[in-house]
Design an enzyme around this catalytic site. Structure first.
Site, PDB file in Angstrom:
ATOM      1  N   HIS A 133       5.274 -32.124  -7.398  1.00  0.00           N
ATOM      2  CA  HIS A 133       4.085 -32.340  -8.214  1.00  0.00           C
ATOM      3  C   HIS A 133       3.307 -33.506  -7.617  1.00  0.00           C
ATOM      4  O   HIS A 133       3.840 -34.257  -6.789  1.00  0.00           O
ATOM      5  CB  HIS A 133       4.433 -32.588  -9.685  1.00  0.00           C
ATOM      6  CG  HIS A 133       5.247 -33.832  -9.927  1.00  0.00           C
ATOM      7  ND1 HIS A 133       6.541 -33.978  -9.463  1.00  0.00           N
ATOM      8  CD2 HIS A 133       4.953 -34.992 -10.572  1.00  0.00           C
ATOM      9  CE1 HIS A 133       6.989 -35.156  -9.817  1.00  0.00           C
ATOM     10  NE2 HIS A 133       6.052 -35.807 -10.484  1.00  0.00           N
TER      11      HIS A 133
ATOM     12  N   HIS B 118       2.183 -36.445  -8.614  1.00  0.00           N
ATOM     13  CA  HIS B 118       2.256 -37.849  -9.009  1.00  0.00           C
ATOM     14  C   HIS B 118       2.511 -38.636  -7.719  1.00  0.00           C
ATOM     15  O   HIS B 118       3.297 -38.197  -6.865  1.00  0.00           O
ATOM     16  CB  HIS B 118       3.398 -38.094 -10.004  1.00  0.00           C
ATOM     17  CG  HIS B 118       3.005 -37.844 -11.435  1.00  0.00           C
ATOM     18  ND1 HIS B 118       3.915 -37.444 -12.390  1.00  0.00           N
ATOM     19  CD2 HIS B 118       1.809 -37.959 -12.070  1.00  0.00           C
ATOM     20  CE1 HIS B 118       3.288 -37.314 -13.555  1.00  0.00           C
ATOM     21  NE2 HIS B 118       2.011 -37.621 -13.389  1.00  0.00           N
TER      22      HIS B 118
ATOM     23  N   ASP C 248       4.218 -41.030  -6.630  1.00  0.00           N
ATOM     24  CA  ASP C 248       5.548 -41.344  -6.074  1.00  0.00           C
ATOM     25  C   ASP C 248       6.147 -40.158  -5.302  1.00  0.00           C
ATOM     26  O   ASP C 248       7.085 -40.331  -4.527  1.00  0.00           O
ATOM     27  CB  ASP C 248       6.531 -41.844  -7.153  1.00  0.00           C
ATOM     28  CG  ASP C 248       6.670 -40.930  -8.350  1.00  0.00           C
ATOM     29  OD1 ASP C 248       5.666 -40.299  -8.726  1.00  0.00           O
ATOM     30  OD2 ASP C 248       7.776 -40.851  -8.926  1.00  0.00           O
ATOM     31  N   HIS C 249       5.577 -38.955  -5.482  1.00  0.00           N
ATOM     32  CA  HIS C 249       6.121 -37.771  -4.804  1.00  0.00           C
ATOM     33  C   HIS C 249       5.309 -37.355  -3.575  1.00  0.00           C
ATOM     34  O   HIS C 249       5.742 -36.501  -2.825  1.00  0.00           O
ATOM     35  CB  HIS C 249       6.261 -36.617  -5.797  1.00  0.00           C
ATOM     36  CG  HIS C 249       7.259 -36.940  -6.866  1.00  0.00           C
ATOM     37  ND1 HIS C 249       8.535 -36.435  -6.886  1.00  0.00           N
ATOM     38  CD2 HIS C 249       7.172 -37.786  -7.922  1.00  0.00           C
ATOM     39  CE1 HIS C 249       9.194 -36.948  -7.918  1.00  0.00           C
ATOM     40  NE2 HIS C 249       8.384 -37.765  -8.563  1.00  0.00           N
TER      41      HIS C 249
ATOM     42  N   HIS D 214       7.245 -30.794 -16.729  1.00  0.00           N
ATOM     43  CA  HIS D 214       6.924 -32.214 -16.608  1.00  0.00           C
ATOM     44  C   HIS D 214       5.579 -32.440 -17.312  1.00  0.00           C
ATOM     45  O   HIS D 214       5.067 -31.548 -17.981  1.00  0.00           O
ATOM     46  CB  HIS D 214       6.889 -32.588 -15.112  1.00  0.00           C
ATOM     47  CG  HIS D 214       6.892 -34.049 -14.835  1.00  0.00           C
ATOM     48  ND1 HIS D 214       7.688 -34.937 -15.517  1.00  0.00           N
ATOM     49  CD2 HIS D 214       6.190 -34.798 -13.932  1.00  0.00           C
ATOM     50  CE1 HIS D 214       7.468 -36.157 -15.046  1.00  0.00           C
ATOM     51  NE2 HIS D 214       6.565 -36.106 -14.090  1.00  0.00           N
TER      52      HIS D 214
ATOM     53  N   ASP E 271      10.683 -33.938 -10.932  1.00  0.00           N
ATOM     54  CA  ASP E 271      10.697 -34.533 -12.267  1.00  0.00           C
ATOM     55  C   ASP E 271      10.576 -33.430 -13.323  1.00  0.00           C
ATOM     56  O   ASP E 271       9.648 -32.631 -13.283  1.00  0.00           O
ATOM     57  CB  ASP E 271       9.515 -35.498 -12.436  1.00  0.00           C
ATOM     58  CG  ASP E 271       9.597 -36.673 -11.469  1.00  0.00           C
ATOM     59  OD1 ASP E 271      10.513 -36.677 -10.625  1.00  0.00           O
ATOM     60  OD2 ASP E 271       8.745 -37.575 -11.566  1.00  0.00           O
TER      61      ASP E 271
ATOM     62  N   HIS F 186      15.998 -39.937  -8.498  1.00  0.00           N
ATOM     63  CA  HIS F 186      14.798 -40.405  -9.214  1.00  0.00           C
ATOM     64  C   HIS F 186      15.205 -41.390 -10.310  1.00  0.00           C
ATOM     65  O   HIS F 186      14.781 -41.322 -11.449  1.00  0.00           O
ATOM     66  CB  HIS F 186      14.043 -39.202  -9.807  1.00  0.00           C
ATOM     67  CG  HIS F 186      12.614 -39.494 -10.179  1.00  0.00           C
ATOM     68  ND1 HIS F 186      12.251 -39.904 -11.444  1.00  0.00           N
ATOM     69  CD2 HIS F 186      11.465 -39.412  -9.471  1.00  0.00           C
ATOM     70  CE1 HIS F 186      10.931 -40.054 -11.492  1.00  0.00           C
ATOM     71  NE2 HIS F 186      10.427 -39.776 -10.312  1.00  0.00           N
TER      72      HIS F 186
HETATM   73 ZN   LIG Z   1       8.382 -39.197 -10.167  1.00  0.00          ZN
END
Ligand SMILES: [Zn+2]
Length: 300
Positions: free
Chosen positions: A66, A68, A70-71, A145, A213, A267
């Protein structure tokens, strides 16, 4: 007997949105024969690849669960490095809305990209086959998510191990005839039909799932049933519905119910300075689990 090709998973980043000294943002390197793939590509992924002595030029596919940051925050610098290293091979990037995000990313700077990038949109409802070769398949798996998201499943086709003693008795040798039997499941020898199952043993292929996530989501577990490895969101010990993450005990219960062979929790929130709390919560429910540190490797 021909052994299946080893599969190596290297946990480049096991942390969550805010990295710590010990845990970087999410990224997993998958390696099987000539295939080097990334699952998620958080900040710092390319320096972790450098530590693992894996050139970014070897990576052919990147799967983003996804969008976000951080990914995917490591994607832009990684693509730039590929470009500076004069990559010519195409790169495939899979993810929900991948075409929109990849196009936006590439337009973000002046440098341009000297190699083809193919973005593949994932829309699993609840499952979508993305890749199929003679040896394996890769699927997108629906997850739950706070934004459009998916997990990914890798599954090998069953291996047939031909028992040479048996086929030699039939007057056959290694070569195109045996390949034909593997392909068709049978072979006509003289005036009789030899079934593949009579002269070969079948072993199931390996199954690996990475969720990204997600809340605990039953359709995903149905696909992951019996998986050799389920790499699941293990952000919190307590449920955190506000952040769209499960608790590790919910995950452990489902892993047990769906007979997962090994659960790997990643994670992790930065609130856990070590793995003790997570292990204490999971162990009474499901024993076959691990909580890797950055740089840890699992081999199948
Ligand atoms: Zn994340």
């Amino acid at each position: 007997m021909i052994m299946p090709a080893p599969i190596e998973l290297r946990f480049l980043g096991t942390g969550s949105a805010i990295p710590t000294v010990k845990r970087g943002q999410p990224a997993i390197l998958f390696h099987r024969e000539a295939d080097f793939w990334l699952f998620d590509c958080g900040e710092g992924t390319q320096s972790r690849l450098e530590q693992a002595h894996v050139s970014p030029l070897r990576i052919s596919k990147i799967f983003i669960t996804h969008w976000h940051a951080d990914h995917f925050a490591g994607l832009l610098p990684l693509i730039e490095t590929m470009h500076l290293n004069r990559r010519t091979e195409p790169l495939e990037i899979y993810g929900p809305d991948a075409s929109r995000f990849v196009e936006d990313l590439i337009e973000l700077s002046y440098w341009g990209v000297g190699f083809p990038i193919k973005a593949i949109d994932c829309e699993p409802e609840p499952y979508q086959k993305l890749v199929e070769t003679g040896e394996y398949e890769v699927w997108a798996l629906q997850t739950k998510h706070s934004v459009p998201s998916c997990g990914f499943g890798f599954i090998e086709k069953p291996h047939w191990h031909i028992e040479m003693k048996k086929v030699k008795k039939l007057g056959l040798e290694r070569g195109p005839k045996l390949s034909e039997m593997k392909e068709k499941g049978k072979l006509i020898v003289g005036n009789k039909t030899v079934m593949l199952a009579d002269v070969a043993k079948q072993t199931p292929g390996r199954k690996i799932v990475y969720t990204g996530d997600t809340f605990v989501y039953e359709p995903l577990f149905r696909w992951a049933a019996g998986a050799d490895l389920l790499i699941h969101d293990g952000t919190f010990v307590e449920p955190a519905p506000m952040h769209a993450h499960p608790s590790v005990t919910q995950v452990a219960k489902m892993a047990k119910r769906f007979a997962v062979k090994r659960l790997v929790l990643v994670h992790l929130s930065r609130r856990y300075s070590n793995n003790t709390e997570i292990k204490r919560a999971v162990r009474p429910i499901f024993k076959k689990f691990s909580v890797p540190d950055d740089g840890d490797v699992v081999r199948l």
